[in-house]
Design a protein around this motif. Structure first.
Motif, PDB file in Angstrom:
ATOM      1  N   LEU C 219      -6.760  -0.056 -98.165  1.00  0.00           N
ATOM      2  CA  LEU C 219      -7.288  -0.468 -96.710  1.00  0.00           C
ATOM      3  C   LEU C 219      -6.885   0.410 -95.612  1.00  0.00           C
ATOM      4  O   LEU C 219      -7.846   0.722 -94.809  1.00  0.00           O
ATOM      5  N   TYR C 222      -8.274   3.671 -95.852  1.00  0.00           N
ATOM      6  CA  TYR C 222      -9.785   3.623 -95.350  1.00  0.00           C
ATOM      7  C   TYR C 222     -10.085   3.516 -93.708  1.00  0.00           C
ATOM      8  O   TYR C 222     -11.034   3.925 -93.154  1.00  0.00           O
ATOM      9  N   ARG C 223      -9.544   2.338 -93.426  1.00  0.00           N
ATOM     10  CA  ARG C 223      -9.711   1.834 -91.933  1.00  0.00           C
ATOM     11  C   ARG C 223      -9.051   2.913 -91.119  1.00  0.00           C
ATOM     12  O   ARG C 223      -9.725   3.081 -89.940  1.00  0.00           O
ATOM     13  N   GLY C 235     -14.007   7.788 -99.063  1.00  0.00           N
ATOM     14  CA  GLY C 235     -15.235   7.211 -98.316  1.00  0.00           C
ATOM     15  C   GLY C 235     -16.048   8.090 -97.709  1.00  0.00           C
ATOM     16  O   GLY C 235     -15.725   9.318 -97.595  1.00  0.00           O
TER      17      GLY C 235
END
Lengths: 364, 551, 361
Positions: C219, C222-223, C235
């Motif tokens: 998480l 990615y964020r 991503g």
């Protein structure tokens, strides 16, 4: 520009039917992907098209010409293999010029063509290098350049991106298709990767155990699968075995062994028939607030980047998967009770497959 | 259109392909296989006179003695080769140490010596040469042991090279996997690598065995030098001796009989070896972890490597070079004109044989390599081994009998004979090279528009050319050093080994050590030529060093 | 105490330094993935932890003990290879029994242990087959059973799924995670596939050119990637070159793209006047009635959504997604794009330039 037609091709290796009555038509200038698991017979098919393998039965047509037994060199269908097979004793430039050299084309023209193609790929600076000095992605590009510069109208790509890193594949997918289209060639691209097929193909032909099961545009194959295998292979699906209760207005009401009821698009089966229902995980919605067909407990939430997948355990059914956009990540927690829902037109109903459900939905 | 263009064009026609294949196979069968085993038929047709020999117990005792010696020596030599060859192959493939390249060259050294020269070396290093004053250990009296020590030298490289080849191809991950599961190196090798290795061991066994069975010149010379040439025979020396004597036609039944025995037992051994490959199980289900762990490490390993190196030095290298000690003594030079003429003949024979091998061996190798799964491919693969297994002396005799009615000149017959045992060398080499090449290269070339012969010329040949060249040079040197076949076919064809043998015969008959000296010098000259050829092989096949990206 | 600790690990092969100054801690029962492009040193690293390679410098600790010099066969590590490496001359059962047998387990116990693990991976009914008779996915499951059957508490997965079909990978990676979590085993998993890393890991370690670039939970990575390479590698993202024009009172910055186009994003640490790179993921790009003007180049069906590829006024290529049953824009059509302010990230322009910073090979 050539059109290719395959008519009832059969090929046996020992006890294995690599091709079991394959029919296919490829339009000129089309980028067709043959999609299927390893062992489906994809490579055998390619080899029969370009003449490296002879079929036991059936015919191959290039345009109106029957080329089934024509020598490979005469067909004009160039192959790009997984391992690239760049000639190790020749430099990049010589590799690229091989096709024209063999055919004895005028020097000037070939050189110009090679220059153009190499610059399209930003590889002019490496024209004197040997293949083993190049990286994987560079080798792939040179193998493509060699195929493009050969003057063939048809390009056969045998899992061309398989040997590359995942991230590199994403980059090269766009370049590969772009170049093929720019040169106006007809391409048959074989792969096991459904994302690759969806992104690159004008049309997809799904192949399994030597047979073509369905041909259509990516949207058609994804949204309107003809068999449970296609439904699960091109985009994962939740498969639920159940019975038709009633049908009305294009919708059917189904009930499974555990007594759960759900709806799907009418497949034409009369009430009482045992059927297999498939709904894509991306179309399976879960919610903590709204009602649905049934309820379940969130076992796990897997964060996948742009999407998340929720594993939901439903009593009387088993595990159901739901694929959601990542902004929903904060909406759910493990242990939550959620309702499971989908839009009926998105769920398809199939007859129970002859070979049994387990074999049908296997992906290998 | 040039000739090449015509060939290219023709190669895509199915009829032409088929015709060429049939031609190559027919030539192989008629010129090589049939003559090699013809003596078996001749034995049947001359059964009467052979029966007489069989009932003569005196003669039979000598014959069985010779056959028994040949096979038992070959067996013992091969077993020793296996025992000392495995650790050495292991060392060369799996370990890196300073001076590795040097050791690599040393292992191949014996192949550069014609066996005649080795016969000299061994006799004066280990044995007690009659009437010669040369410094040596002089500790071996028994001819049996002496011959074993001789045969060890030139079979050792075959074993180590075959084993190394297989080891290199084995994915080391299997062993590593075993070790991650808790097995010590020794256990992992014994239970995982060795079973996978099996085919290589059997190939090595067959090669060494056959090479030992065949050897004539060196054994003949060694026995003569220690004066045991009438008391002790191997199959090939027996045949050579008979053929050398006047009236060899009268002794034909004996020659035929012993040849038949040698051929039949050799083929039997080949058959049994292939059977062993599939059936015999190396015990791997029993494990002795503590013990095997101890011998995998530290002192045990050092001792093992030390012993391997010691063996290599004492039994292989030093004896090989000992012939050069002749140069320290004063002695008359041989008739140099005669020697150079003999060189010329040797080169002619070797050259013609090698040329034939390349032209007709490469297509055969290509067919076998690409069709190993088909019946014909498998059959040819087996058949190509036959001339390799049959002792060259017996092969020579058989060939002589086959062509006897066709009054061909002796030189031609000798060339045909040399073709027979060099052909498998080239074919095997090329098969090995082609198997390592990704068939995609030629296939892609075809899809780019290349006709079959074009694809071969422009894509495959450049990649395998160093192997082809190496195979050719090996065949050439093998022919240069061959004694037995030449004697069996026509001892009047004066190749260098025959020249040397004649000098040794003079020494034996006239008891004049000068002749030995001359023979030694001739051997050294031949050795020098072979050395140059071996260096060429090394140069041509040198491996590319390092440079794989590390992830 | 951490289960595994690497201290200053460096590995050199001749002139080449494969990994450099690696410091790493792995907790008990943690599933850690080492992610990176080919050549980044990830396989070298996992081989060092397993004991297949001895590091040139640095120490390795397991449960607090220094095991750097402990030979491979005495380490307690299960290893699954990229090319599977099942012993071809033994059946699946034979393979699974190997570990227990070399640990001197009595005959019956070895078989029972193997049986247990084969059942766990659902390969019991195929136990009598030889490896070559099975599909890739089944072989890898058998290899997993074999590695686990030797009883180790640590499992190394060396690109275990790379050789398998895409679809098989998807199913198998969840299987593997489920099994190891149930057994409470610590896992070190190496891959070049970021989707794979994201979906199974507790923690991701991003490597590049022999060094650890960034670490975090899927998480977090990615964020909130801390570098452009991480944003690009994990991503997909749109990258646009820009300069920082001004800062807004309420937080947020205004960026000037090429051709003097201005966009609005959330706060960033960059200073006014800095040359920067804007990173916006396709799912954070929306169409509006006004915004960054762009022309649609291509529309691609991706299953549950359409990927729209555009070229913006600022000469940047910008991709965005729309749901599968929406109306699809035509090629050549003009759209206006806005970016999710909070999800967009602004990075300082790297010294080596953007192309070098995201290069994969």
């Amino acid at each position: 520009m050539t059109e290719i037609r395959l008519d009832g091709l059969k090929k046996r290796f020992g006890s294995d039917m690599a091709a079991d009555g394959t029919d296919l038509t490829v339009e000129s200038g089309e980028y067709l992907c043959i999609l299927g698991p390893t062992g489906a017979g994809k490579t055998t098919l390619m080899r029969m098209i370009c003449g490296l393998t002879e079929p036991d039965e059936g015919r191959v047509f290039f345009g109106d010409q029957d080329v089934t037994y024509l020598d490979t060199a005469e067909r004009g269908a160039t192959m790009l293999s997984q391992t690239y097979a760049l000639f190790p004793n020749m430099r990049v430039k010589e590799n690229v010029l091989f096709g024209s050299w063999i055919k004895g084309w005028p020097e000037e023209e070939s050189q110009q063509l090679a220059r153009n193609i190499l610059s399209m790929m930003h590889m002019e600076s490496r024209s004197k290098a040997y293949p083993d000095e190049l990286s994987g992605g560079q080798q792939q590009r040179i193998a493509l350049a060699r195929a493009l510069a050969s003057g063939s109208r048809v390009l056969l790509l045998d899992e061309p991106l398989r040997a590359l890193d995942a991230r590199l594949r994403l980059e090269l997918r766009k370049d590969l298709k772009g170049m093929v289209k720019a040169m106006g060639l007809t391409a048959i691209h074989v792969t096991h990767d459904q994302d690759e097929a969806l992104e690159m193909a004008d049309r997809i032909a799904v192949l399994r155990a030597g047979r073509i099961i369905q041909v259509g545009t990516p949207k058609e194959v994804f949204e309107d699968p003809k068999t449970p295998f296609v439904a699960n292979f091109v985009g994962r699906s939740n498969m639920i075995q159940c019975r038709v209760v009633q049908s009305a207005e294009g919708k059917v009401v189904l009930e499974n062994e555990g007594g759960l009821r759900m709806e799907a698009k009418d497949g034409g089966q009369p009430p009482g028939t045992e059927v297999l229902m498939a709904v894509k995980v991306g179309n399976t919605k879960i919610s903590t607030k709204l009602p649905g067909y049934f309820e379940g407990r969130v076992e796990k939430i897997l964060y996948e980047g742009a999407t998340i997948t929720a594993e939901v355990m439903v009593k009387g059914l088993g595990l159901v998967y739901s694929k959601l956009p990542n902004r929903k990540f904060d909406d759910f927690r493990e242990g939550n009770t959620v309702s499971v829902n989908w839009s009926p037109e998105k769920a398809r109903v199939f007859d129970i497959p002859e070979g049994g459900i387990e074999y049908e939905i296997r992906v290998d | 259109m040039s000739l090449i263009d015509r060939l290219d064009g023709a190669s895509s026609k199915r009829r032409v392909k088929r015709f060429w294949l049939i031609l190559v196979i027919l030539i192989f069968l008629i010129l090589i296989i049939l003559p090699s085993i013809y003596v078996l038929f001749e034995a049947v047709s001359q059964w009467g006179s052979i029966n007489e020999v069989v009932s003569d117990s005196g003669k039979m005792a000598v014959i069985w003695g010779a056959v028994g010696n040949s096979f038992s020596i070959a067996f013992i030599v091969t077993i020793i080769d296996i025992i000392v060859g495995i650790p050495m192959a292991w060392l060369m493939v799996r370990k890196n140490f300073p001076g590795k390249r040097f050791v690599d060259t040393l292992i191949d050294m014996p192949l550069a010596f014609p066996t005649a020269a080795l016969g000299f070396s061994v006799a004066i290093f280990w044995g007690i040469p009659q009437g010669l004053d040369v410094p040596g250990l002089g500790i071996v009296v028994s001819p049996y042991v002496l011959v074993i020590l001789l045969h060890l030298i030139f079979t050792y490289p075959y074993m180590v090279r075959t084993l190394s080849g297989i080891l290199e191809q084995l994915d080391p991950n299997f062993e590593t996997a075993g070790m991650t599961l808790g097995a010590s190196r020794f256990t992992a090798v014994r239970t995982i690598t060795l079973p996978l290795f099996r085919a290589g061991l059997v190939t090595g066994f067959i090669l060494c065995f056959a090479r030992s069975l065949s050897e004539t010149g060196g054994t003949y010379i060694a026995l003569n030098l220690i004066g045991k040439q009438s008391a002790f025979f191997t199959g090939p020396t027996f045949i050579s001796d008979l053929k050398n004597q006047a009236g060899s036609e009268a002794a034909m039944p004996e020659l035929i009989l012993i040849s038949v025995l040698l051929i039949v037992f050799a083929l039997l051994m080949l058959f049994v070896a292939k059977l062993m490959m599939d059936k015999v199980k190396i015990p791997w289900s029993k494990v002795w972890p503590k013990f095997e762990r101890r011998i995998s490490r530290g002192l045990a390993v050092k001792m093992r490597n030390g012993l391997s190196s010691f063996f290599l030095a004492l039994f292989i290298i030093i004896p090989s070079f000992f012939i050069f000690s002749f140069l320290l003594i004063e002695g008359p030079l041989p008739d140099m004109a005669g020697l150079f003429k003999a060189m010329g003949i040797s080169f002619l024979v070797a050259g013609a044989a090698t040329m034939f091998d390349i032209i007709f061996g490469i297509p055969m190798a290509l067919y076998i390599a690409r069709n190993k799964d088909k019946g014909l491919g498998k059959a040819l693969d087996m058949l190509v081994n036959v001339p390799l297994i049959i002792p060259t002396t017996a092969l020579g005799l058989s060939l002589y009998l086959f062509w006897s009615s066709a009054s061909l000149p002796g030189l031609v017959l000798v060339i045909l004979g040399h073709i027979s045992f060099t052909y498998p060398l080239v074919v095997r080499n090329v098969i090995g090279a082609v198997e390592e090449v990704d068939p995609s290269y030629e296939e892609i070339a075809k899809t780019l528009g290349a006709k079959p012969f074009q694809a071969f010329r422009k894509v495959l040949l450049p990649v395998i050319q160093s192997s082809v060249l190496a195979g050719a040079i090996l065949a050439f040197t093998r022919s240069l050093g061959e004694t037995g076949a030449t004697i069996a076919i026509d001892p009047t064809i004066n190749t260098v080994p025959i020249y040397i043998v004649n000098l040794i015969n003079k020494f034996r008959d006239l008891n004049n050590p000068d002749y030995v000296y001359q023979a030694a010098v001739a051997s050294i000259t031949l050795t020098a030529v072979c050395f140059v050829m071996m260096v060429a092989v090394k140069y041509v096949t040198r491996r590319k060093l390092g440079g794989r990206g590390h992830d | 105490m951490p289960h595994v600790r690497l201290e200053n690990i460096t590995m050199r092969f001749g002139d080449i330094t494969a990994v450099r100054d690696i410091d790493l801690e792995i907790r008990n029962g943690e599933y850690v993935t080492i992610l990176g492009p080919s050549g980044c040193g990830k396989t070298t690293l996992i081989k060092i932890v397993a004991g297949i390679l001895r590091p040139t410098e640095g120490r390795l600790f397991v449960d607090g003990k220094d095991v750097t010099d402990v030979p491979l066969e005495d380490r307690d590590t299960g290893y699954v290879f990229q090319n599977i490496a099942l012993f071809p001359h033994m059946t699946i059962r034979g393979n699974a029994e190997y570990g227990p047998k070399v640990h001197s387990l009595e005959g019956g116990e070895a078989e029972a242990t193997a049986q247990e693990y084969l059942m766990l991976v659902d390969m019991l009914d195929k136990a009598g087959h030889f490896p070559r008779e099975l599909s890739g996915g089944d072989q890898q499951k058998a290899a997993l059973a074999r590695a686990l059957a030797s009883g180790s508490r640590m499992l190394m997965l060396d690109e275990p799924l790379s050789a398998l079909d895409a679809r098989v990978r998807m199913e198998l990676r969840y299987e593997i995670r489920r099994i190891v979590k149930r057994l409470g085993i610590t896992v070190l998993h190496v891959t070049h596939d970021q989707e794979e890393a994201m979906s199974v890991s507790d923690r991701i370690i991003l490597m590049r050119k022999g060094k650890i670039f960034e670490t975090g939970t899927p998480l977090e990575m990615y964020r909130s990637p801390k570098s452009i390479f991480a944003a690009y590698f994990i991503g997909e993202t749109n990258l646009m070159e820009c300069t920082v024009e001004s800062k807004r009172k309420e937080g947020g910055v205004i960026l000037r793209l090429r051709n003097d186009v201005l966009v609005n994003v959330s706060k960033s640490k960059a200073n006014v006047g800095d040359i920067a790179i804007l990173s916006v993921r396709p799912e954070h790009v929306y169409t509006a009635t006004d915004g960054l003007r762009a022309q649609v180049r291509d529309v691609v069906f991706m299953g549950t959504y359409w990927r729209v590829r555009t070229e913006a006024e600022s000469q940047d290529y910008v991709d965005y997604n729309i749901p599968a049953d929406s109306e699809v824009p035509e090629t050549g059509e003009q759209v206006y794009l806005v970016f999710n302010k909070k999800a967009s990230r602004v990075f300082k322009r790297p010294k080596e330039g953007l192309t070098e910073a995201i290069k994969l090979e």
